[in-house]
Design a protein around this motif. Structure first.
Motif, short mmCIF file in Angstrom:
data_model
loop_
_atom_site.label_atom_id
_atom_site.label_comp_id
_atom_site.label_asym_id
_atom_site.label_seq_id
_atom_site.Cartn_x
_atom_site.Cartn_y
_atom_site.Cartn_z
N LEU A 205 0.82 -1.22 0.00
CA LEU A 205 0.00 0.00 0.00
C LEU A 205 0.85 1.27 0.00
CD1 LEU A 205 -2.84 -0.99 2.53
CD2 LEU A 205 -2.79 -1.24 0.04
N SER A 206 2.13 1.11 -0.30
CA SER A 206 3.02 2.27 -0.34
C SER A 206 2.64 3.18 -1.51
CB SER A 206 4.47 1.79 -0.50
OG SER A 206 5.34 2.88 -0.63
N SER A 207 2.69 4.50 -1.25
CA SER A 207 2.40 5.46 -2.32
C SER A 207 3.07 6.79 -1.98
CB SER A 207 0.89 5.67 -2.47
OG SER A 207 0.40 6.53 -1.45
N ARG A 208 3.12 7.67 -2.99
CA ARG A 208 3.73 8.98 -2.79
C ARG A 208 2.80 9.95 -2.08
NH1 ARG A 208 1.99 12.69 -6.68
NH2 ARG A 208 0.88 11.81 -8.47
N PHE A 209 1.58 9.51 -1.79
CA PHE A 209 0.59 10.41 -1.20
C PHE A 209 0.61 10.40 0.33
CE2 PHE A 209 -0.94 9.25 -5.41
CZ PHE A 209 -1.22 10.50 -5.96
N GLU A 210 1.34 9.48 0.94
CA GLU A 210 1.44 9.45 2.40
C GLU A 210 2.69 8.70 2.82
OE1 GLU A 210 -1.85 7.32 4.13
OE2 GLU A 210 -1.80 5.78 2.58
N GLU A 211 3.09 8.92 4.07
CA GLU A 211 4.29 8.26 4.59
C GLU A 211 4.04 6.77 4.78
OE1 GLU A 211 7.20 9.68 4.98
OE2 GLU A 211 6.44 11.64 4.33
N TYR A 234 -4.82 2.20 8.91
CA TYR A 234 -5.29 2.02 7.54
C TYR A 234 -4.81 3.08 6.56
CZ TYR A 234 -8.29 -1.52 9.57
OH TYR A 234 -8.76 -2.63 10.21
N GLY A 235 -4.43 4.23 7.05
CA GLY A 235 -3.96 5.25 6.14
C GLY A 235 -5.07 5.89 5.34
N LEU A 236 -4.67 6.56 4.27
CA LEU A 236 -5.61 7.36 3.49
C LEU A 236 -6.59 6.53 2.68
CD1 LEU A 236 -6.48 10.16 2.50
CD2 LEU A 236 -4.65 10.05 0.79
N CYS A 237 -6.12 5.40 2.15
CA CYS A 237 -7.00 4.59 1.28
C CYS A 237 -6.67 3.11 1.48
CB CYS A 237 -6.81 5.01 -0.17
SG CYS A 237 -8.00 4.24 -1.31
N PRO A 238 -7.21 2.48 2.52
CA PRO A 238 -6.88 1.09 2.83
C PRO A 238 -7.55 0.10 1.88
CG PRO A 238 -8.53 1.90 4.35
CD PRO A 238 -8.10 3.08 3.52
#
Length: 490
Positions: A205-211, A234-238
């Motif tokens: 679920l790694s992305s440039r939109f969150e740590e 869960y972060g921004l978009c689980p």
């Protein structure tokens, strides 16, 4: 080889696979339960009865999970019709009952998902220590490079926070993965200064939109650590799954459904999620949560609850919003790769311009029978009339109890047909959305919606005889009933 020979070989292969799965499940009984269970560090036991329909439904998933967990967790079952002493000793009176055992000792009731994948996921967390000790950078990377999120505590050897952290790990191990290290320098690449706790989100679920990691900075207590994990896991978009859906849906949630599969199709799964993240990252502070999901896991829900049919070969994502109040919305515009359609859908949602999706039968053209037919689209006009008392039966056309009640309910409606203040009604709860405030778990379920108090419906719990319905209505209605054209005295 002829077709018949091929078919026989296929049947034999299926039979062999089923037999192997069954052999992976131990059959235990009164004579051998105690000493065989003690031989296994971790064991999941199903207490069942051969006649139990729920047991029969669970058995294939149980056998499949046993095969997948072979070598790490033992699965076993006990026939309670033949081994009453063992089942009685562990409180098995309703079936199936699943319990976790450690070295033969009852460790508690299994309360995880009852799917093969869910049982595997849950039981893997039952093996090994509550928190894994990490000594090197290689240990750390191996631990956090996992399909699930990881929580790692970095403490000095004499830290007062470590015992509390380990206590939290023991209490929460069934839900989360824990590890710890006495070398805080391992956490320095992740902004850790001295010591503390880091939550690592799954690499998939790694992305440039969150740590990829979040630092916990407070004093370590079980309650505060649980709260930190809950708020940041869960972060921004689980990834919404059948296992975590109840936890994610406690908030207003937008879900994007597509052919998501991080194991078989990681590239395609990441592609669409990044398209979603690009849009929803701009709306993250507006009270709506977001998720992506495999549409195949939720096919019946998408079709039955949101009216979204699955066209064969469809590749573009489907989008829904479901609020805590049960309001549902669907994006009818085709999902565009630049995200513009999703952006328009969100703008309309926050502007209050979207029309709610309501699962409903058509409003009947003629509704003059003694028992009024209510559908979701007409619920407000019929049941929520402020000056009318309404007795409403939620039924299923296939329910034998509903069919048995029908003549009594019709007779009740006929006797009250000339009463201008009361309506006797029914709704097919399998074909219409049940309104908020009405809890319908079985059929028939009957509620009384009193005039002037439509937000406080009263559930009917009495017997289903005509005289009992009349007695109930006399008690709850604030106006005298008109029975067979004769007004009753209060």
């Amino acid at each position: 080889m002829r077709c018949g020979g091929v078919a026989l070989l296929l049947l034999a292969a299926v039979a062999l696979t089923t037999l192997c799965e069954r052999r992976d499940v131990l059959e235990l009984g009164d004579a051998d339960f105690d000493y065989l269970a003690a031989e296994h560090e971790t064991m999941l036991v199903m207490f069942y009865a051969p006649w139990c329909g729920h047991c029969k439904k669970l058995s294939p998933d149980f056998a499949k999970a046993a095969s997948w967990l072979k070598g790490s967790v033992q699965l076993a079952k006990v026939d309670c019709t033949a081994n009453a002493d063992t089942c009685r000793g562990f409180g098995a009176s309703a079936y199936p009952l699943l319990k976790v055992f450690r070295n033969g000792v009852d460790s508690g009731t299994y309360d995880g998902p009852r799917t093969a994948e869910g049982m595997v996921h849950y039981m893997k967390k039952q093996t090994g220590p509550d928190s894994v000790l990490l000594r090197t950078e290689e240990d750390l990377q191996a631990f956090i490079n996992n399909y699930d999120a990881s929580i790692v505590g970095f403490f000095q050897p004499d830290s007062a926070g470590l015992p509390e952290y380990l206590k939290a790990a023991a209490l929460l191990r069934e839900q989360f993965r824990f590890a710890h290290s006495s070398d805080p320098s391992l956490g320095q690449p992740y902004s850790l200064q001295q010591q503390g706790v880091l939550l690592f989100r799954p690499p998939r679920l790694s992305s440039r939109f969150e740590e990829d990691s979040v630092l916990y900075k407070d004093h370590v207590t079980v309650a505060s650590l649980r709260r930190f994990i809950r708020d940041n896991l869960y972060g921004l978009c689980p990834h919404l799954t059948l296992e975590n859906k109840d936890r994610l849906r406690v908030r207003d949630l937008l879900t994007v459904y597509y052919d998501l599969d991080y194991r078989l199709n990681p590239t395609g799964s990441k592609y669409w999620r990044n398209r979603v993240l690009k849009v929803v990252s701009r709306y993250s502070s507006r009270g709506l949560s977001f998720a992506v999901a495999n549409k195949n896991d939720f096919l019946s829900e998408l079709e039955e609850d949101f009216g979204l049919g699955m066209s064969e070969g469809a590749e573009l994502p489907l989008v829904t919003i479901q609020t805590r109040l049960g309001h549902k919305y669907t994006m009818r515009e085709e999902f565009t790769r630049d995200g513009s359609s999703l952006e328009r859908f969100l703008d309309d949602y926050f502007s209050g311009l979207l029309k709610r999706y309501i699962k409903s039968q058509s409003i009947p053209e003629n509704n003059n029978s003694p028992v009024k037919v209510v559908v979701a689209e007409s619920f407000e006009d019929v049941v929520n009339q402020p000056d009318k008392d309404v007795l409403l039966q939620f039924f299923s056309p296939r329910c034998p109890h509903c069919k048995k009640l029908s003549p009594v309910y019709i007779e009740l409606a006929q006797q009250l047909y000339l009463d201008p203040n009361i309506i006797i009604a029914e709704m097919d709860a399998t074909a219409n959305d049940v309104p908020l405030g009405y809890d319908v778990q079985g059929f028939p379920t009957i509620y009384f919606a009193p005039a002037g108090k439509k937000d406080q419906p009263i559930r009917y719990e009495g017997t289903r005889e005509l005289k009992d319905f009349v007695k109930f209505l006399k008690r709850e209605s604030r106006r005298p009933l008109v029975l067979n054209g004769v007004r009753e005295e209060l």
